[in-house]
Design an enzyme around this catalytic site. Structure first.
Site, short mmCIF file in Angstrom:
data_model
loop_
_atom_site.label_atom_id
_atom_site.label_comp_id
_atom_site.label_asym_id
_atom_site.label_seq_id
_atom_site.Cartn_x
_atom_site.Cartn_y
_atom_site.Cartn_z
N TYR A 164 -10.41 0.75 -3.14
CA TYR A 164 -10.11 -0.31 -4.12
C TYR A 164 -10.95 -1.56 -3.86
O TYR A 164 -10.48 -2.52 -3.23
CB TYR A 164 -8.62 -0.69 -4.05
N TRP B 210 -6.85 -6.74 -7.35
CA TRP B 210 -5.72 -6.21 -8.12
C TRP B 210 -4.66 -7.29 -8.24
O TRP B 210 -4.42 -8.04 -7.29
CB TRP B 210 -5.13 -4.98 -7.41
N ASN B 211 -4.01 -7.32 -9.39
CA ASN B 211 -3.08 -8.38 -9.75
C ASN B 211 -1.89 -8.53 -8.78
O ASN B 211 -1.77 -9.55 -8.09
CB ASN B 211 -2.62 -8.10 -11.19
N TRP B 212 -1.02 -7.52 -8.73
CA TRP B 212 0.18 -7.74 -7.90
C TRP B 212 -0.13 -7.65 -6.42
O TRP B 212 0.56 -8.25 -5.60
CB TRP B 212 1.36 -6.92 -8.38
N TYR C 3 -15.15 3.01 -7.11
CA TYR C 3 -13.88 3.11 -7.85
C TYR C 3 -14.15 3.56 -9.27
O TYR C 3 -15.10 3.13 -9.92
CB TYR C 3 -13.16 1.76 -7.86
N GLN D 5 -0.08 -5.73 -14.86
CA GLN D 5 0.65 -5.16 -13.71
C GLN D 5 1.95 -5.93 -13.48
O GLN D 5 2.16 -6.97 -14.11
CB GLN D 5 -0.24 -5.22 -12.45
N GLY E 55 2.53 -0.22 -11.72
CA GLY E 55 2.23 -0.30 -10.29
C GLY E 55 2.71 0.94 -9.56
O GLY E 55 2.40 1.15 -8.40
N ASP F 169 2.09 4.31 -10.35
CA ASP F 169 1.26 5.11 -11.24
C ASP F 169 1.82 6.48 -11.66
O ASP F 169 1.90 6.78 -12.84
CB ASP F 169 -0.12 5.34 -10.60
N TRP G 62 3.56 7.88 -5.69
CA TRP G 62 4.83 7.26 -6.09
C TRP G 62 5.89 8.30 -6.45
O TRP G 62 6.86 8.00 -7.13
CB TRP G 62 4.60 6.30 -7.27
N GLU H 199 -1.49 2.75 3.31
CA GLU H 199 -1.13 2.35 1.95
C GLU H 199 0.33 2.71 1.66
O GLU H 199 1.08 1.92 1.10
CB GLU H 199 -2.07 3.06 0.96
C1 9YW Z 1 -5.20 3.29 -8.71
C2 9YW Z 1 -4.10 -1.31 -5.50
C3 9YW Z 1 -3.31 -0.45 -6.48
C4 9YW Z 1 -1.85 -0.90 -6.63
C5 9YW Z 1 -1.02 0.12 -7.43
C6 9YW Z 1 -1.21 1.49 -6.81
C7 9YW Z 1 -2.70 1.85 -6.79
C8 9YW Z 1 -4.64 2.00 -8.26
O1 9YW Z 1 -3.38 0.89 -6.01
O2 9YW Z 1 -3.22 1.96 -8.08
O3 9YW Z 1 -6.39 3.37 -9.04
O4 9YW Z 1 -4.49 4.29 -8.69
O5 9YW Z 1 -0.45 2.46 -7.47
O6 9YW Z 1 0.33 -0.26 -7.44
O7 9YW Z 1 -1.81 -2.13 -7.25
O8 9YW Z 1 -3.46 -1.33 -4.25
#
Ligand code: 9YW
Length: 426
Positions: free
Chosen positions: A35, A39-41, A87, A107, A167, A169, A356, A399
């Site tokens: 990543y 990312w927002n949250w 990514y 998000q 969040g 997914d 998840w 993670e």
């Molecule tokens: C993806 C970054 C993100 C989180 C999400 C998590 C995952 C990104 O990673 O999603 O490409 O799948 O599910 O909650 O913000 O950590």
């Protein structure tokens, strides 16, 4: 499980090192490789950890995110500050045509909750007040955007239009709604996530096809947020997402009150009250917890996920459901070795490894334990924090984790895991 004072010192030092190593100056990436953007949250929650190292930098994290807010109030789930090939889907797929490219979906809105914590714990009171006050209208605009575009019939609750918005997914919560999205025409693409992480710990290709198909549909509408709710084949009202929005509205109202912004305080309090009242419609008697409402199908979803436990974070103290929900959390946790699994292990679809669909995430635990403490279950809250710390001390800053044996899963040296460790060490 417990940690020793020595473990705690080591954890603190390592958490700080990880936050420093993922810090790109004005924003923090979740982890290297997997990543590489903001990312927002993640950023809002990471700010809680940064606040312990450098208050100025903690505010900057949230300010950077809101510097990329759109004119309509929307705040994107990813800001693509710099090029990175590791990514997918990148800026070309989203094609939102912003000066700095962003995604076009959002998000969980944790910003209000996180900002209140930054403000209340800051040692430089004057700087914190000024910077918080400047962010209030931006968060208020985002919340207003949610109510206008994601709740057009003013039910009090907002819908997500893409599983990535939740969040969470690949939660079971979306299975049926996502199955109704035809993947036809999605075309060929190359995923990058499965070159960093074992495919057994990630969403399937069938899910990715539909994730991308939804992006294509929205892109075809020129990312006109006013049009997406009506057009989207996927619209789900997630109790977890709404709980976060309600709690952030409550926290925004408190901040606006403290900083003399009465119009913002009044609007936020109104949003929180409407959300709380409507949340009752998501109670699922059979599951004994809250559940998603599939707005396209017009029915509650039979899925006992952590999303339906998160309302504890938003219910008013003294609410009749709080004790029932706290008991339900205890029951779900008793079915795993480590709290809190992202899905009830008693469900035959529970998958201990797959993202998840079972694994535990410290960020979700952060909100659950806050909810438990808010309703007087302080020992249960402390137990969740202590278990999380012991898990990281033994297995690293993963993670997410297998809730049955604590195995580290997904990416490593993860920013929000590090930030939550600093939170739990308090
Ligand atoms: C993806 C970054 C993100 C989180 C999400 C998590 C995952 C990104 O990673 O999603 O490409 O799948 O599910 O909650 O913000 O950590």
């Amino acid at each position: 499980m417990t940690t020793s004072p020595r473990d705690d010192d080591r954890l603190r030092a390592e958490a700080i090192a990880i936050l420093r190593e993922n810090d790109l100056g004005a924003y923090t990436i979740p982890t290297k490789g997997l990543y590489p953007f903001q990312w927002n949250w993640d950023s809002c929650l990471v700010a809680l950890g940064l606040a312990r190292i450098d208050e100025d930098r903690a505010f900057r994290e949230i300010e950077t995110l809101f510097a990329h807010q759109w004119e309509d109030g929307f705040v994107p789930h990813i800001v693509f500050h710099a090029d990175a090939q590791s990514y997918f889907p990148g800026p070309d797929v989203w094609d939102t045509r912003r000066a700095t490219p962003t995604s076009g979906i959002t998000q969980p809105p944790v910003a209000g909750f996180c900002l209140r914590r930054l403000y209340e714990t800051a040692s430089d009171r004057e700087a914190a007040a000024a910077r918080t006050k400047a962010l209030l209208p931006r968060i208020a605009a985002w919340h207003r955007w949610f109510h206008a575009t994601r709740d057009p019939e003013a039910t009090g609750l907002v819908a997500i239009l893409h599983p990535w918005e939740s969040g969470r997914d690949n939660s079971m919560d979306w299975d049926e709604a996502l199955a109704r999205v035809s993947p036809e025409g999605v075309g060929e693409y190359v995923r990058r996530d499965t070159s960093h992480v074992d495919a057994a710990q990630r969403p399937t290709k069938a899910e990715y096809d539909r994730y991308l198909r939804l992006v294509q549909i929205f892109r075809g509408l020129g990312w006109d947020h006013g049009a997406l709710h009506e057009a989207s084949p996927f619209k789900v009202v997630d109790p977890g997402f709404n709980a976060i929005l309600i709690r952030s509205a409550e926290d925004l109202a408190a901040l606006a009150e403290a900083l003399d912004e009465p119009a913002i305080a009044e609007e936020a309090a109104r949003h929180a009250a409407a959300g709380r009242a409507a949340l009752e419609g998501l109670w699922h008697e059979g599951l004994g917890q809250y559940a998603c409402f599939d707005r396209a199908a017009g029915a509650l979803v039979e899925s006992a996920s952590i999303g339906g436990l998160l309302p504890l974070f938003a219910l008013e103290p003294g609410h009749a459901r709080a004790a029932v929900l706290a008991k339900r959390i205890e029951t779900v946790c008793a079915r795993a070795r480590h709290p809190v699994p992202s899905h009830d292990p008693a469900d035959p679809r529970f998958d201990r490894l797959r993202y998840w669909r079972g694994p535990l995430w410290l960020v979700a635990n952060r909100m659950i334990l806050d909810g438990l403490a808010r309703h007087g279950h302080v020992d249960a809250a402390t137990a969740i924090a202590r278990d999380g710390l012991a898990l990281v001390a033994r297995r690293g800053f993963a993670e997410y984790f297998d809730p049955l044996d604590g195995r580290p899963l997904g990416g490593g040296r993860f920013s929000w895991t590090a930030a939550m460790v600093l939170e739990f060490l308090d």
